[in-house]
Design a protein around this motif. Structure first.
Motif, short mmCIF file in Angstrom:
data_model
loop_
_atom_site.label_atom_id
_atom_site.label_comp_id
_atom_site.label_asym_id
_atom_site.label_seq_id
_atom_site.Cartn_x
_atom_site.Cartn_y
_atom_site.Cartn_z
N ARG A 1 -2.36 -11.97 13.00
CA ARG A 1 -1.91 -10.59 13.15
C ARG A 1 -1.36 -10.08 11.83
O ARG A 1 -0.96 -10.88 10.97
CB ARG A 1 -0.87 -10.46 14.25
N VAL A 2 -1.34 -8.78 11.68
CA VAL A 2 -0.80 -8.17 10.48
C VAL A 2 0.60 -7.64 10.80
O VAL A 2 0.78 -6.92 11.78
CB VAL A 2 -1.70 -7.02 9.98
N CYS A 3 1.55 -8.00 9.97
CA CYS A 3 2.93 -7.56 10.15
C CYS A 3 3.30 -6.61 9.01
O CYS A 3 2.74 -6.70 7.91
CB CYS A 3 3.88 -8.75 10.17
N VAL A 4 4.24 -5.74 9.29
CA VAL A 4 4.58 -4.67 8.35
C VAL A 4 6.00 -4.82 7.82
O VAL A 4 6.94 -5.01 8.59
CB VAL A 4 4.43 -3.29 9.03
N MET A 5 6.14 -4.74 6.51
CA MET A 5 7.45 -4.65 5.88
C MET A 5 7.76 -3.17 5.72
O MET A 5 7.01 -2.45 5.05
CB MET A 5 7.46 -5.33 4.51
N PRO A 6 8.81 -2.67 6.35
CA PRO A 6 9.13 -1.23 6.32
C PRO A 6 9.36 -0.68 4.92
O PRO A 6 9.63 -1.42 3.97
CB PRO A 6 10.41 -1.13 7.17
N TYR A 7 9.26 0.66 4.83
CA TYR A 7 9.43 1.35 3.54
C TYR A 7 10.63 0.84 2.74
O TYR A 7 10.52 0.46 1.59
CB TYR A 7 9.65 2.86 3.76
N GLY A 8 11.79 0.86 3.39
CA GLY A 8 13.04 0.58 2.68
C GLY A 8 13.24 -0.86 2.29
O GLY A 8 14.16 -1.17 1.52
N GLN A 9 12.39 -1.76 2.79
CA GLN A 9 12.58 -3.18 2.51
C GLN A 9 11.46 -3.79 1.66
O GLN A 9 11.40 -5.01 1.48
CB GLN A 9 12.71 -3.97 3.82
N VAL A 10 10.55 -2.97 1.14
CA VAL A 10 9.45 -3.49 0.33
C VAL A 10 9.97 -4.23 -0.90
O VAL A 10 9.33 -5.16 -1.40
CB VAL A 10 8.48 -2.35 -0.07
N GLU A 11 11.16 -3.87 -1.36
CA GLU A 11 11.74 -4.57 -2.50
C GLU A 11 11.99 -6.04 -2.20
O GLU A 11 12.07 -6.86 -3.12
CB GLU A 11 13.05 -3.90 -2.93
N LEU A 12 12.09 -6.40 -0.94
CA LEU A 12 12.23 -7.80 -0.59
C LEU A 12 10.98 -8.58 -1.02
O LEU A 12 11.05 -9.76 -1.35
CB LEU A 12 12.44 -7.97 0.92
N ILE A 13 9.85 -7.90 -0.99
CA ILE A 13 8.60 -8.52 -1.43
C ILE A 13 8.56 -8.60 -2.96
O ILE A 13 8.32 -9.66 -3.53
CB ILE A 13 7.37 -7.73 -0.92
N ILE B 1 0.84 -1.20 0.00
CA ILE B 1 0.00 0.00 0.00
C ILE B 1 0.87 1.25 0.00
O ILE B 1 2.06 1.20 0.30
CB ILE B 1 -0.94 0.03 1.22
N ASP B 2 0.25 2.38 -0.33
CA ASP B 2 0.95 3.67 -0.29
C ASP B 2 1.00 4.18 1.14
O ASP B 2 0.02 4.06 1.90
CB ASP B 2 0.23 4.70 -1.15
N SER B 3 2.12 4.73 1.52
CA SER B 3 2.24 5.35 2.84
C SER B 3 1.38 6.60 2.91
O SER B 3 1.28 7.36 1.95
CB SER B 3 3.71 5.73 3.11
N LYS B 4 0.77 6.82 4.06
CA LYS B 4 -0.03 8.02 4.27
C LYS B 4 0.80 9.19 4.78
O LYS B 4 0.34 10.32 4.81
CB LYS B 4 -1.16 7.72 5.25
N GLN B 5 2.04 8.88 5.20
CA GLN B 5 2.89 9.91 5.78
C GLN B 5 4.10 10.25 4.91
O GLN B 5 4.50 11.41 4.85
CB GLN B 5 3.36 9.47 7.17
N GLU B 6 4.68 9.22 4.29
CA GLU B 6 5.89 9.42 3.48
C GLU B 6 5.51 9.42 2.00
O GLU B 6 5.14 8.38 1.45
CB GLU B 6 6.91 8.32 3.77
N LYS B 7 5.60 10.56 1.36
CA LYS B 7 5.20 10.70 -0.04
C LYS B 7 6.01 9.77 -0.93
O LYS B 7 7.24 9.77 -0.91
CB LYS B 7 5.37 12.15 -0.50
N GLY B 8 5.31 8.98 -1.73
CA GLY B 8 5.97 8.08 -2.67
C GLY B 8 6.43 6.77 -2.07
O GLY B 8 6.87 5.88 -2.81
N ALA B 9 6.34 6.63 -0.75
CA ALA B 9 6.81 5.41 -0.09
C ALA B 9 5.73 4.33 -0.10
O ALA B 9 4.54 4.62 -0.13
CB ALA B 9 7.24 5.71 1.33
N LYS B 10 6.18 3.10 -0.08
CA LYS B 10 5.29 1.94 -0.04
C LYS B 10 5.50 1.17 1.26
O LYS B 10 6.58 1.19 1.85
CB LYS B 10 5.57 1.01 -1.22
#
Length: 209
Positions: free
Chosen positions: A89-101, A65-74
């Motif tokens: 539970r829902v776990c989060v892959m941080p902005y900088g590591q979405v490429e791992l997905i 999904i698109d970040s609501k706080q960081e423009k252009g971040a996923k």
């Protein structure tokens, strides 16, 4: 793991699994190497346990999904249905590591394993993978590289050491509140406070003085 050793292991794994591994003409072997790397670092960055928690995730459980706080971040959102606690539970892959997905999904699709109904980390035949098998591969490689023992204490390094315990410790060292760590890791505050007591002390010794 110390930060230095964690960086050494990550570099070794990247070379083995990605840089050199994806040049291997044996498709099955190249796939297995990449799977090990992405399995470890999905777990590391999301705090999903490198066990049935992660092997049970399917591509339908993953969305970006698109970040609501960081423009252009996923942000990667991963629904863990087989949580150790029994509560999804829902776990989060941080902005900088979405490429791992996205990069792992590309590899899976190349091998006809990237459909929504597929496991994210399957065997090459599509069946559910076994974390213990990946753990053995990691152990064998660490021994080959002389990295199977910790720099401090000479303890044996396991899949959990690399993918989970070190990641939780880093979050504590970076100032995460104990409640946030416990929620992200899918465990209790009591468990985190007792098992990672030393990390909390090292993070802010003055607090305990």
């Amino acid at each position: 793991l110390t930060r230095t050793q964690a960086r050494r292991i990550e570099a070794r794994l990247r070379k083995f699994a990605i840089t050199d591994g994806q040049k291997d003409t044996n498709v099955l072997r190249a796939y297995g190497r990449a799977r090990l790397y992405y399995f470890i670092y999905w777990s590391y960055h999301t705090l999903i346990r490198p066990s049935t928690e992660l092997t049970g995730v399917k591509w339908s459980d993953v969305k970006i999904i698109d970040s609501k706080q960081e423009k252009g971040a996923k942000i990667g959102m991963i629904n863990v249905r087989e949580s150790k606690t029994g509560q999804p539970r829902v776990c989060v892959m941080p902005y900088g590591q979405v490429e791992l997905i996205t990069r792992w999904h590309e590899i899976c699709c190349k091998n006809n394993l990237g459909k929504s109904t597929d496991y994210v980390f399957p065997k090459f035949n599509g069946e559910r993978a076994e974390a213990t098998q990946m753990g053995r591969l990691l152990h064998n490689k660490l021994r080959l590289w002389g990295e199977h023992l910790t720099d401090e204490g000479s303890l044996i390094i396991t899949l959990y050491s690399v993918a989970r315990h070190t990641s939780i410790t880093r979050r504590i060292e970076n100032g995460w509140h104990i409640g946030k760590v416990a929620t992200a890791a899918g465990t209790s505050i009591k468990q985190i406070s007792s098992f990672y007591y030393e990390a909390f002390v090292n993070q802010n010794p003055d607090k305990w003085a």
